[in-house]
Every structure is written in C-alpha cells, then in structure tokens.
Enzyme design. Structure first.
Site, PDB file in Angstrom:
ATOM      1  N   GLN A 107       0.686  -1.139  -0.015  1.00 13.92           N
ATOM      2  CA  GLN A 107       0.131  -0.043   0.069  1.00 13.92           C
ATOM      3  C   GLN A 107       0.865   1.266   0.029  1.00 13.92           C
ATOM      4  OE1 GLN A 107      -3.256  -0.511   2.902  1.00 13.92           O
ATOM      5  NE2 GLN A 107      -1.818  -1.928   3.536  1.00 13.92           N
ATOM      6  N   ASP A 110       6.241   4.710  -1.282  1.00  9.33           N
ATOM      7  CA  ASP A 110       7.372   5.244  -1.245  1.00  9.33           C
ATOM      8  C   ASP A 110       8.619   4.663  -1.834  1.00  9.33           C
ATOM      9  OD1 ASP A 110       7.917   2.897   0.255  1.00  9.33           O
ATOM     10  OD2 ASP A 110       7.465   3.826   2.261  1.00  9.33           O
ATOM     11  N   HIS A 127      -1.365   1.750  -4.310  1.00  7.19           N
ATOM     12  CA  HIS A 127      -1.778   3.159  -4.056  1.00  7.19           C
ATOM     13  C   HIS A 127      -0.955   4.226  -4.999  1.00  7.19           C
ATOM     14  CE1 HIS A 127      -4.004   2.038  -0.170  1.00  7.19           C
ATOM     15  NE2 HIS A 127      -4.747   1.623  -1.223  1.00  7.19           N
ATOM     16  N   CYS A 160       1.706  22.369 -14.468  1.00  7.49           N
ATOM     17  CA  CYS A 160       2.402  21.942 -15.436  1.00  7.49           C
ATOM     18  C   CYS A 160       3.372  22.795 -16.199  1.00  7.49           C
ATOM     19  CB  CYS A 160       1.573  21.028 -16.278  1.00  7.49           C
ATOM     20  SG  CYS A 160       2.055  20.537 -17.967  1.00  7.49           S
ATOM     21  N   ALA A 244       8.880  -4.126  13.059  1.00  2.00           N
ATOM     22  CA  ALA A 244       8.828  -4.977  11.847  1.00  2.00           C
ATOM     23  C   ALA A 244      10.574  -5.203  11.752  1.00  2.00           C
ATOM     24  CB  ALA A 244       8.348  -4.247  10.637  1.00  2.00           C
TER      25      ALA A 244
HETATM   26  P1  NAD Z   1      -1.850   2.426   8.757  1.00  2.00           P
HETATM   27  O1  NAD Z   1      -0.876   3.869   9.215  1.00  2.00           O
HETATM   28  O2  NAD Z   1      -3.359   2.277   8.672  1.00  2.00           O
HETATM   29  O3  NAD Z   1      -1.092   1.447   9.671  1.00  2.00           O
HETATM   30  C1  NAD Z   1       0.130   1.090   9.752  1.00  2.00           C
HETATM   31  C2  NAD Z   1       0.228  -0.062  11.295  1.00  2.00           C
HETATM   32  O4  NAD Z   1       1.676  -0.171  11.294  1.00  2.00           O
HETATM   33  C3  NAD Z   1      -0.234   0.625  12.278  1.00  2.00           C
HETATM   34  O5  NAD Z   1      -0.887  -0.580  13.111  1.00  2.00           O
HETATM   35  C4  NAD Z   1       1.031   0.857  13.322  1.00  2.00           C
HETATM   36  O6  NAD Z   1       0.878   0.488  14.600  1.00  2.00           O
HETATM   37  C5  NAD Z   1       1.943  -0.280  12.636  1.00  2.00           C
HETATM   38  N1  NAD Z   1       3.493  -0.250  12.977  1.00  2.00           N
HETATM   39  C6  NAD Z   1       4.027   1.349  12.884  1.00  2.00           C
HETATM   40  N2  NAD Z   1       5.313   1.131  12.934  1.00  2.00           N
HETATM   41  C7  NAD Z   1       5.566  -0.202  13.003  1.00  2.00           C
HETATM   42  C8  NAD Z   1       6.729  -0.924  13.140  1.00  2.00           C
HETATM   43  N3  NAD Z   1       8.027  -0.401  13.103  1.00  2.00           N
HETATM   44  N4  NAD Z   1       6.689  -2.346  12.898  1.00  2.00           N
HETATM   45  C9  NAD Z   1       5.397  -2.940  13.106  1.00  2.00           C
HETATM   46  N5  NAD Z   1       4.287  -2.137  12.929  1.00  2.00           N
HETATM   47  C10 NAD Z   1       4.316  -0.889  12.870  1.00  2.00           C
HETATM   48  O7  NAD Z   1      -1.028   2.065   7.311  1.00  2.00           O
HETATM   49  P2  NAD Z   1      -1.717   1.200   6.158  1.00  2.00           P
HETATM   50  O8  NAD Z   1      -2.272  -0.039   6.615  1.00  2.00           O
HETATM   51  O9  NAD Z   1      -0.520   1.046   5.217  1.00  2.00           O
HETATM   52  O10 NAD Z   1      -2.752   2.347   5.526  1.00  2.00           O
HETATM   53  C11 NAD Z   1      -2.403   3.628   5.400  1.00  2.00           C
HETATM   54  C12 NAD Z   1      -2.524   4.170   3.914  1.00  2.00           C
HETATM   55  O11 NAD Z   1      -1.519   5.228   4.153  1.00  2.00           O
HETATM   56  C13 NAD Z   1      -2.036   3.349   2.844  1.00  2.00           C
HETATM   57  O12 NAD Z   1      -3.094   3.219   1.930  1.00  2.00           O
HETATM   58  C14 NAD Z   1      -0.844   3.950   2.347  1.00  2.00           C
HETATM   59  O13 NAD Z   1      -0.852   4.201   0.849  1.00  2.00           O
HETATM   60  C15 NAD Z   1      -0.488   5.217   2.877  1.00  2.00           C
HETATM   61  N6  NAD Z   1       0.546   5.772   3.554  1.00  2.00           N
HETATM   62  C16 NAD Z   1       1.959   5.110   3.037  1.00  2.00           C
HETATM   63  C17 NAD Z   1       2.998   5.628   3.552  1.00  2.00           C
HETATM   64  C18 NAD Z   1       4.477   5.098   3.010  1.00  2.00           C
HETATM   65  O14 NAD Z   1       4.528   5.210   1.617  1.00  2.00           O
HETATM   66  N7  NAD Z   1       5.505   5.090   3.657  1.00  2.00           N
HETATM   67  C19 NAD Z   1       3.107   6.285   4.720  1.00  2.00           C
HETATM   68  C20 NAD Z   1       1.939   6.825   5.259  1.00  2.00           C
HETATM   69  C21 NAD Z   1       0.774   6.516   4.550  1.00  2.00           C
HETATM   70 ZN    ZN Z   2       0.041  19.688 -18.770  1.00  2.00          ZN
END
Ligand code: NAD
Ligand code: ZN
Length: 259
Positions: A107, A110, A127, A160, A244
């Site tokens: 999802q 990055d 996403h 743009c 993680a």
């Molecule tokens: P979420 O924020 O809903 O859930 C993240 C989960 O990870 C939480 O339950 C949190 O407690 C847990 N967490 C945080 N740090 C952790 C670690 N070090 N180890 C283990 N668990 C940990 O995220 P989601 O489920 O991905 O949904 C959120 C949406 O936000 C997605 O659609 C995504 O596209 C977007 N998003 C992306 C980024 C990115 O690309 N890095 C950052 C923020 C949001």
């Molecule tokens: Zn354009």
C-alpha cells in the site's frame, strides 16, 4: 511477550516460509516508520495530526488553496525526502534472492521495496508511487526530484510547465480508483498463495485490506507482523506485535540458516 516466546514465533514463521511454495508479502505504512516516514494510524501517525477528509481528490481539485495545503503536508511529512530502506525491506528483498517470494503487494508509495532490491515486476503498488508527479490535463509526467527543486525554490503549488495544468502526485487519493492492473495482479496472487505475510499494516484501508481475506478464503495461512491490532488478528496462525525491522531480519536470518 517474553523473548523466548518471540523467538519461538519467529522460528515457527521461518519454518512456514520454508515450507511455502507461494509466499505473498503484503506491506503497509508500518514497514517504513523505521525509515523515518510516519504512518497514518499508528501512534504519532499522520491522522493524529491532520484530517483525512482534507485528502480527497475532490478537495485537491477544488481550489488552489487546498492544493497548496496538501503539497505542504506531503513535503512536511518527508514523503519527498530521500529515505533509505530499513532492515524489514532488506529482509523481504532477501526472500526474493533466496527464491522464496512470489511477490510483494504494497500500500506504500515510497518505492522502498524496489530500493531494497525487489524486482519492480514483483512489486504491486496498490496506491501508486511518489516518484512521479503527473499533469491532470495533458498527462506529462515529471520526476519527484524535478518538482521538489521547484518547491524548494519557493513555488507553493507547482503547475505543468507545458500547459499550466494541475499537477498531482501519481498516488491514489481518497475517492480515487486504484490502478486496475496492480489491483488485478494483487487479487490474483492473494487468491493463489499458500502463505500470506502482513508487515506493518492496520488492514483497515479497503479495497487493499480485502487481500488477506482472499488468501484466507483460498486456504492460505496468515502471519501478521504489526504493532497494534488488525481485524484479521484472530485468523492469523502467527501474530507478532513487535517492530518489523528486528522481527523480519531475524525471521529471514532463520530461513537462511534452515535452507
Ligand atoms: P496504517 O497507518 O493504517 O497502519 C500502519 C500500522 O503499522 C499501524 O497499525 C502501526 O501501529 C503499525 N506500525 C507502525 N510502525 C511499525 C513498526 N515499526 N513495526 C510494526 N508495525 C508498525 O497504514 P496502512 O495499513 O498502510 O494504511 C495507510 C495508508 O497510508 C496506505 O494506504 C498507504 O498508501 C498510505 N501511507 C503510505 C506511507 C508510505 O508509503 N510509507 C506512509 C503513510 C501512509
Ligand atoms: Zn500539462
């Protein structure tokens, strides 16, 4: 959790990975917090400080002012900064090198799985990806570095250069459809896997969160590595509520030892 208990769970997960013939890894924002990008729903996450209703596509298109706000937040939260993959991304890339990984469904926007070494054709981004910024009028795509340069020079709302159209990061906003090919592939892999490993997702964002359900229905086992509860916790064979980076590097090290 005692360290013995955690060690036993990590070992059991490694054994399941070794037995698996079709492992799918599913990641969310939680895998990237240790790289310095805040998640949405974890402690200190973006939604504890901003209103998700401000991030709809409708709001983005509505006015220059709402676009200005959204660009400021995206920059402020570090989604444009150079960040590096962490130990969890590296461990998942190693699973591919070891021939143990079917694909990664993410999802995240990055690009950190690709930077860790996973083949781009094995990473399905539900996403989108923050590396690109697109003109909604003429379709011209710009690299994020190019746009960042302009923002750093003080441009508040980039437009743009070809047609002055609205530029939007090539990521899925609330209210937008998911990229159909990535969604199709993710559904297919989830429905045909025998082991589904979730890393760092609250599993509440739909339709992405349908994937573990498809895997369970197809008889796959579920491992969840996430701090904080998910709606799928009770159907997980192994549930590890720890960071993680540490858990994934230990898990893959065990896989390597047992091969
Ligand atoms: P979420 O924020 O809903 O859930 C993240 C989960 O990870 C939480 O339950 C949190 O407690 C847990 N967490 C945080 N740090 C952790 C670690 N070090 N180890 C283990 N668990 C940990 O995220 P989601 O489920 O991905 O949904 C959120 C949406 O936000 C997605 O659609 C995504 O596209 C977007 N998003 C992306 C980024 C990115 O690309 N890095 C950052 C923020 C949001
Ligand atoms: Zn354009």
């Amino acid at each position: 959790m005692t360290s013995n208990n955690l060690d036993a769970k990590i070992t059991a997960a490694a054994e399941m990975i070794l037995k698996s013939r079709r492992l799918v890894v599913f990641t969310g924002a939680g895998i990237s917090t240790e790289s310095g990008i805040p998640d949405f729903r974890g402690p200190g996450g973006i939604w504890t400080r901003f209103d998700p209703d401000d991030f709809t596509i409708q709001k983005f298109l509505k006015s220059r002012e709402t676009r200005r706000k959204q660009w400021q937040i995206l920059i402020g939260e570090g989604l444009f900064s150079r960040v590096k993959p962490n130990r969890a991304h590296m461990a998942i890339a190693e699973l591919e090198i070891l021939g143990r990984l079917e694909c990664v469904i993410t999802q995240n926007i990055d690009n950190l799985h690709q930077e860790a070494g996973n083949s781009p054709d094995r990473v399905f981004e539900l996403h989108g990806n923050m590396q690109w910024v697109k003109c909604l009028d003429c379709g011209t795509r710009y690299t994020v570095e190019h746009i960042k340069e302009r923002l750093d020079r003080g441009v508040e709302v980039p437009e743009c250069e070809r047609c002055q159209g609205i530029l939007k990061p090539d990521v899925v906003f609330f209210g937008e459809e998911l990229p159909s090919e990535a969604l199709r592939a993710a559904t297919e892999y989830s429905t045909h896997c025998d082991l589904f490993l979730v890393v760092g997702s609250s599993l509440v964002v739909y339709p992405a969160a349908l994937m573990p359900g498809y895997a369970r229905e197809a008889g796959a086992q579920l491992i969840i590595v996430n701090i904080g509860g998910t709606p799928y916790d009770s159907s997980a064979t192994i549930l590890i509520e720890e960071k993680a980076g540490d858990v994934m590097s230990r898990m893959v090290e065990k896989v390597r030892e047992m091969i």
